[in-house]
Design a protein around this motif. Structure first.
Motif, PDB file in Angstrom:
ATOM      1  N   ASP A  60       0.845  -1.191   0.000  1.00 48.14           N
ATOM      2  CA  ASP A  60       0.000   0.000   0.000  1.00 48.14           C
ATOM      3  C   ASP A  60       0.887   1.250   0.000  1.00 48.14           C
ATOM      4  OD1 ASP A  60       0.432   0.917   2.831  1.00 48.14           O
ATOM      5  OD2 ASP A  60      -0.614  -0.941   3.325  1.00 48.14           O
ATOM      6  N   PRO A  61       0.323   2.412  -0.314  1.00 47.40           N
ATOM      7  CA  PRO A  61       1.136   3.632  -0.408  1.00 47.40           C
ATOM      8  C   PRO A  61       1.914   3.953   0.870  1.00 47.40           C
ATOM      9  CG  PRO A  61      -1.000   4.009  -1.387  1.00 47.40           C
ATOM     10  CD  PRO A  61      -1.066   2.660  -0.713  1.00 47.40           C
ATOM     11  N   GLU A  62       1.315   3.678   2.015  1.00 42.56           N
ATOM     12  CA  GLU A  62       2.010   3.962   3.269  1.00 42.56           C
ATOM     13  C   GLU A  62       3.251   3.083   3.395  1.00 42.56           C
ATOM     14  OE1 GLU A  62      -2.355   4.850   3.622  1.00 42.56           O
ATOM     15  OE2 GLU A  62      -1.228   3.124   2.950  1.00 42.56           O
ATOM     16  N   GLU A  63       3.125   1.804   3.016  1.00 46.38           N
ATOM     17  CA  GLU A  63       4.280   0.899   3.047  1.00 46.38           C
ATOM     18  C   GLU A  63       5.344   1.344   2.048  1.00 46.38           C
ATOM     19  OE1 GLU A  63       2.113  -3.318   4.206  1.00 46.38           O
ATOM     20  OE2 GLU A  63       1.985  -2.594   2.136  1.00 46.38           O
ATOM     21  N   LEU A  64       4.918   1.795   0.885  1.00 43.85           N
ATOM     22  CA  LEU A  64       5.871   2.280  -0.114  1.00 43.85           C
ATOM     23  C   LEU A  64       6.642   3.490   0.407  1.00 43.85           C
ATOM     24  CD1 LEU A  64       3.715   1.981  -3.346  1.00 43.85           C
ATOM     25  CD2 LEU A  64       5.858   0.771  -2.887  1.00 43.85           C
ATOM     26  N   PHE A  65       5.953   4.365   1.105  1.00 44.62           N
ATOM     27  CA  PHE A  65       6.585   5.551   1.681  1.00 44.62           C
ATOM     28  C   PHE A  65       7.670   5.153   2.682  1.00 44.62           C
ATOM     29  CE2 PHE A  65       6.576   8.946   4.943  1.00 44.62           C
ATOM     30  CZ  PHE A  65       6.900  10.037   4.143  1.00 44.62           C
ATOM     31  N   VAL A  66       7.315   4.245   3.585  1.00 45.44           N
ATOM     32  CA  VAL A  66       8.266   3.772   4.594  1.00 45.44           C
ATOM     33  C   VAL A  66       9.431   3.050   3.913  1.00 45.44           C
ATOM     34  CG1 VAL A  66       8.568   2.209   6.564  1.00 45.44           C
ATOM     35  CG2 VAL A  66       6.532   3.653   6.412  1.00 45.44           C
ATOM     36  N   ALA A  67       9.120   2.197   2.939  1.00 51.78           N
ATOM     37  CA  ALA A  67      10.169   1.448   2.233  1.00 51.78           C
ATOM     38  C   ALA A  67      11.108   2.380   1.475  1.00 51.78           C
ATOM     39  CB  ALA A  67       9.542   0.440   1.280  1.00 51.78           C
ATOM     40  N   ALA A  68      10.568   3.433   0.857  1.00 49.69           N
ATOM     41  CA  ALA A  68      11.420   4.372   0.130  1.00 49.69           C
ATOM     42  C   ALA A  68      12.400   5.064   1.072  1.00 49.69           C
ATOM     43  CB  ALA A  68      10.558   5.408  -0.599  1.00 49.69           C
ATOM     44  N   LEU A 107      -5.052  13.136   7.854  1.00 51.60           N
ATOM     45  CA  LEU A 107      -4.269  11.916   7.979  1.00 51.60           C
ATOM     46  C   LEU A 107      -2.956  12.086   7.226  1.00 51.60           C
ATOM     47  CD1 LEU A 107      -6.828   8.994   7.619  1.00 51.60           C
ATOM     48  CD2 LEU A 107      -5.442   9.574   9.602  1.00 51.60           C
ATOM     49  N   ALA A 108      -1.867  11.702   7.868  1.00 53.16           N
ATOM     50  CA  ALA A 108      -0.533  11.829   7.280  1.00 53.16           C
ATOM     51  C   ALA A 108       0.383  10.803   7.923  1.00 53.16           C
ATOM     52  CB  ALA A 108       0.018  13.240   7.504  1.00 53.16           C
ATOM     53  N   MET A 109       1.440  10.482   7.230  1.00 53.07           N
ATOM     54  CA  MET A 109       2.484   9.671   7.840  1.00 53.07           C
ATOM     55  C   MET A 109       3.251  10.628   8.746  1.00 53.07           C
ATOM     56  SD  MET A 109       1.992   6.645   6.722  1.00 53.07           S
ATOM     57  CE  MET A 109       3.480   5.787   7.187  1.00 53.07           C
ATOM     58  N   THR A 110       2.946  10.596  10.022  1.00 56.70           N
ATOM     59  CA  THR A 110       3.479  11.591  10.953  1.00 56.70           C
ATOM     60  C   THR A 110       4.847  11.232  11.513  1.00 56.70           C
ATOM     61  OG1 THR A 110       2.252  10.570  12.759  1.00 56.70           O
ATOM     62  CG2 THR A 110       1.194  12.421  11.615  1.00 56.70           C
ATOM     63  N   VAL A 111       5.139   9.954  11.577  1.00 53.72           N
ATOM     64  CA  VAL A 111       6.446   9.500  12.077  1.00 53.72           C
ATOM     65  C   VAL A 111       6.853   8.269  11.286  1.00 53.72           C
ATOM     66  CG1 VAL A 111       7.750   8.596  14.049  1.00 53.72           C
ATOM     67  CG2 VAL A 111       5.984  10.303  14.429  1.00 53.72           C
ATOM     68  N   VAL A 112       8.115   8.228  10.902  1.00 52.23           N
ATOM     69  CA  VAL A 112       8.699   7.020  10.335  1.00 52.23           C
ATOM     70  C   VAL A 112       9.893   6.674  11.208  1.00 52.23           C
ATOM     71  CG1 VAL A 112       9.870   5.986   8.361  1.00 52.23           C
ATOM     72  CG2 VAL A 112       7.921   7.507   7.992  1.00 52.23           C
ATOM     73  N   LEU A 113       9.912   5.444  11.672  1.00 53.42           N
ATOM     74  CA  LEU A 113      10.998   4.974  12.532  1.00 53.42           C
ATOM     75  C   LEU A 113      11.810   3.941  11.763  1.00 53.42           C
ATOM     76  CD1 LEU A 113      12.460   4.656  15.261  1.00 53.42           C
ATOM     77  CD2 LEU A 113      10.674   3.023  15.901  1.00 53.42           C
ATOM     78  N   LEU A 114      13.061   4.270  11.507  1.00 49.01           N
ATOM     79  CA  LEU A 114      13.985   3.315  10.903  1.00 49.01           C
ATOM     80  C   LEU A 114      14.744   2.637  12.028  1.00 49.01           C
ATOM     81  CD1 LEU A 114      15.483   5.406   7.935  1.00 49.01           C
ATOM     82  CD2 LEU A 114      13.371   4.067   8.022  1.00 49.01           C
ATOM     83  N   ARG A 115      14.871   1.322  11.938  1.00 50.15           N
ATOM     84  CA  ARG A 115      15.567   0.555  12.970  1.00 50.15           C
ATOM     85  C   ARG A 115      16.610  -0.348  12.323  1.00 50.15           C
ATOM     86  NH1 ARG A 115      10.275  -1.624  15.962  1.00 50.15           N
ATOM     87  NH2 ARG A 115       9.901  -2.191  13.818  1.00 50.15           N
ATOM     88  N   PRO A 116      17.640   0.265  11.729  1.00 44.85           N
ATOM     89  CA  PRO A 116      18.629  -0.536  11.017  1.00 44.85           C
ATOM     90  C   PRO A 116      19.505  -1.359  11.960  1.00 44.85           C
ATOM     91  CG  PRO A 116      19.258   1.770  10.985  1.00 44.85           C
ATOM     92  CD  PRO A 116      17.906   1.700  11.627  1.00 44.85           C
ATOM     93  N   ALA A 117      19.659  -2.626  11.618  1.00 50.98           N
ATOM     94  CA  ALA A 117      20.577  -3.527  12.311  1.00 50.98           C
ATOM     95  C   ALA A 117      21.655  -3.880  11.292  1.00 50.98           C
ATOM     96  CB  ALA A 117      19.846  -4.772  12.785  1.00 50.98           C
ATOM     97  N   VAL A 118      22.888  -3.552  11.615  1.00 50.62           N
ATOM     98  CA  VAL A 118      23.977  -3.700  10.663  1.00 50.62           C
ATOM     99  C   VAL A 118      25.033  -4.632  11.232  1.00 50.62           C
ATOM    100  CG1 VAL A 118      25.710  -2.461   9.292  1.00 50.62           C
ATOM    101  CG2 VAL A 118      23.563  -1.319   9.920  1.00 50.62           C
ATOM    102  N   ARG A 119      25.461  -5.587  10.399  1.00 49.01           N
ATOM    103  CA  ARG A 119      26.557  -6.471  10.791  1.00 49.01           C
ATOM    104  C   ARG A 119      27.738  -6.183   9.871  1.00 49.01           C
ATOM    105  NH1 ARG A 119      24.519 -11.525  10.169  1.00 49.01           N
ATOM    106  NH2 ARG A 119      25.592 -11.850   8.216  1.00 49.01           N
TER     107      ARG A 119
END
Length: 163
Positions: A60-68, A107-119
């Motif tokens: 969905d568009p919200e998932e695309l926004f977060v993924a981008a 309605l808006a995507m008000t917060v996007v939280l990235l939680r990168p785990a890097v090895r």
């Protein structure tokens, strides 16, 4: 400057009565076509329309926004890590975006939280401060993050070191 193309295509079921469309009773399923050849099945989120009018398996568009946002951050992170001489073996980001009312009541995507785990590979890896700086610099350079007005937070996730 460069152009990046995406085609969105939706088509009404021709067998469905026109009245159904006017009554908001139509499928939200559609296809996204990208200039590199990728095709993605998309839909409105079942949390935004009745589930029978959405496809929960589609993006969905919200998932695309977060993924981008997540993808752009990762690509910059990898580039900056490589330039600094650190080899990344694995990068995973379980990102989440929050759809909520903004200050205007929309309605808006008000917060996007990235939680990168890097090895990282080998013994040569960044310390905590250098890792935080890598994420800061990646965020600052991310084209997508620079293009949005919603709050974007980045909270790296610690994982075990690789071989």
């Amino acid at each position: 400057m460069s152009d990046h193309l995406a085609t969105t295509h939706w088509q009404r079921d021709a067998t469905a009565p026109t009245a159904d469309f006017h009554a908001q009773r139509y499928s939200r399923q559609h296809r996204l076509y990208f200039d590199g050849g990728a095709t993605v099945s998309a839909s409105a989120s079942p949390s935004n329309v009745l589930p029978r009018w959405a496809d929960a398996a589609a993006v969905d568009p919200e998932e695309l926004f977060v993924a981008a946002l997540s993808s752009c951050h990762m690509l910059w992170f990898l580039s900056l890590a490589a330039a600094a001489g650190w080899c990344v073996d694995d990068y995973r980001d379980d990102a989440v975006g929050t759809l909520a009312r903004n200050t205007n009541g929309d309605l808006a995507m008000t917060v996007v939280l990235l939680r990168p785990a890097v090895r990282f590979n080998g013994e040569h890896r960044p310390n905590a401060g250098q890792l935080q700086q890598l994420h800061h610099d990646a965020h600052r350079r991310c084209f997508i993050a620079n293009s949005v007005t919603s709050e974007l937070r980045i909270e790296p996730v610690a994982i075990e070191a690789g071989p």
